[in-house]
Design an enzyme around this catalytic site. Structure first.
Site, short mmCIF file in Angstrom:
data_model
loop_
_atom_site.label_atom_id
_atom_site.label_comp_id
_atom_site.label_asym_id
_atom_site.label_seq_id
_atom_site.Cartn_x
_atom_site.Cartn_y
_atom_site.Cartn_z
N THR A 201 -0.50 2.09 7.01
CA THR A 201 -0.49 0.86 6.22
C THR A 201 -0.44 -0.34 7.15
OG1 THR A 201 0.73 -0.46 4.61
CG2 THR A 201 2.02 1.09 5.91
N GLY A 202 -1.24 -1.34 6.85
CA GLY A 202 -1.26 -2.52 7.70
C GLY A 202 -2.59 -3.24 7.54
N GLY B 43 -5.99 -3.74 7.53
CA GLY B 43 -7.00 -2.69 7.55
C GLY B 43 -8.11 -2.86 8.57
N ARG C 154 -14.96 -6.18 -0.03
CA ARG C 154 -14.22 -5.78 1.18
C ARG C 154 -13.48 -4.45 0.94
NH1 ARG C 154 -8.60 -4.55 2.55
NH2 ARG C 154 -8.36 -4.99 4.75
N THR D 107 0.86 -1.19 0.00
CA THR D 107 0.00 0.00 0.00
C THR D 107 0.90 1.24 0.00
OG1 THR D 107 -1.84 -1.04 1.11
CG2 THR D 107 -1.57 1.31 1.51
N GLY E 72 -10.78 -1.81 3.02
CA GLY E 72 -9.92 -1.68 4.20
C GLY E 72 -9.91 -0.26 4.76
N ASP E 73 -8.85 0.05 5.46
CA ASP E 73 -8.76 1.36 6.11
C ASP E 73 -8.29 2.48 5.18
OD1 ASP E 73 -6.27 -0.09 6.02
OD2 ASP E 73 -5.39 1.58 7.14
N1 ASP Z 1 -4.33 -1.21 4.81
C1 ASP Z 1 -4.50 -1.92 3.57
C2 ASP Z 1 -5.83 -2.64 3.62
O1 ASP Z 1 -6.15 -3.23 4.63
C3 ASP Z 1 -3.42 -2.90 3.29
C4 ASP Z 1 -2.02 -2.42 3.61
O2 ASP Z 1 -1.82 -1.31 4.05
O3 ASP Z 1 -1.08 -3.17 3.40
O4 ASP Z 1 -6.50 -2.65 2.62
#
Ligand code: ASP
Length: 323
Positions: free
Chosen positions: A241-242, A244, A218, A190, A220-221
């Protein structure tokens, strides 16, 4: 009147279990080069735009992120991960810390640079968030060329989807799923950027393909204002990032800015409280980049690596991948 405040920009290309031993020097050099190209593109806009005061921080974060969205290296734009149906669906958001204006899109399939559309939603629509076909209809009305989803299909992401399907993991959202990837990158990659311009205006932005094998629309964040992205000139700008689902539930980006504002603590401490304590206690992998109102750049991540780079208020460049 032109205010000659300090400028700075920070970017990330995702956080996660990036294993040094799995990465050849060549691959590492390729990532570093692209991160540098991206951060320089954003900085050049801030520093040398034809506008007297330099480009706005929103223009700078978009410029930086387009470099990463156009690269296969990152999970955004061209390099986005596959959904369960072997398609690409992307999310993005942007926020401007002076006006608290924001724009976001989710589940788009035919937009080459999702961050550009999020920025247009912020600047030209009456709304904050548009999704799916509606977002793409809006893009068409603005004159965007809708491109075929196959533009985003890459061999690397196809292999990742195959691997996750072959493993007995129900969904990419399983906490164990990262183990079955070479570099733990079922979501890794991301992209995000945060910048402060000469007027002291902070912008933050995030763009992603989400998580490999995601289902049922779906989201995410990354496109959620407050979770993946937040900017407020009175505190800071943050791009996260992570995993979500955790980042939505803990409203990561806003929580960090709120801690700076309400507790009067520095951005590094606020970020570490959320990333190294709160998220870690939930076993949620990831990290953030941030810039405060004094143009200080901050990184915080609880995974083994985060692709990241910055050009700070002294004009110094840094590019890092591992801890
Ligand atoms: N945060 C992103 C999601 O969950 C994925 C990521 O940041 O690696 O869609």
């Amino acid at each position: 009147m032109v205010n000659a405040g300090p400028i700075a920009i920070a970017i990330h290309g995702g956080a996660g279990p990036i294993r040094r031993e799995k990465m050849t020097q060549e691959v590492e050099a390729t990532y570093r080069q692209k991160l540098e190209e991206s951060v320089r593109a954003g900085y050049e806009a801030l520093a040398h735009s034809s506008k007297k005061s330099g480009a706005s921080s929103t223009d700078a974060v978009v410029a930086a992120m387009i470099v990463m969205e156009d690269s296969e290296l990152f999970n955004a734009g061209k390099g986005s991960v596959f959904t369960h149906e072997a398609e690409v669906e992307m999310d993005a958001s942007i926020m401007e810390g002076n006006s608290l204006k924001a724009g976001a899109i989710a589940g788009v399939r035919h937009i080459r640079n999702p961050i550009r559309l999020a920025s247009d939603v912020m600047n030209h629509s009456d709304h904050v968030m548009l999704i799916g076909e509606g977002a793409e209809t809006y893009a068409s009305e603005l004159g965007y060329k809708l491109i075929d989803n196959s533009y985003f299909h890459t061999e690397r992401r196809k292999r990742q989807l195959q691997r996750i399907r072959e493993a007995t993991v129900d969904t990419a959202l399983s906490e164990d799923s990262s183990d079955i990837f070479e570099a733990g990158d079922n979501m890794l990659g991301t992209v995000g950027a945060v910048a402060i311009d000469r007027d002291g205006n902070i912008a933050a932005a995030t763009s992603t393909g989400g998580m490999t094998n995601k289902q049922y629309g779906r989201v995410g964040d990354s496109p959620i204002i407050g979770a993946g992205t937040y900017a407020d000139n009175s505190s800071c700008g943050v791009s996260a990032t992570g995993h979500g689902e955790y980042f939505i539930r803990t409203v990561v980006a806003h929580d960090i800015c709120a801690r700076v504002l309400y507790k009067g603590i520095g951005l590094q401490q606020a970020a570490d409280e959320v990333v190294m304590d709160k998220l870690k206690n939930m076993q949620a992998d990831g990290g953030i980049i941030g810039i405060d109102s004094q143009a200080n750049v901050v990184f915080s991540f609880n995974s083994s690596g985060m692709y990241r780079a910055a050009i700070d208020k002294n004009g110094d460049l840094e590019v890092h991948i591992f801890k």
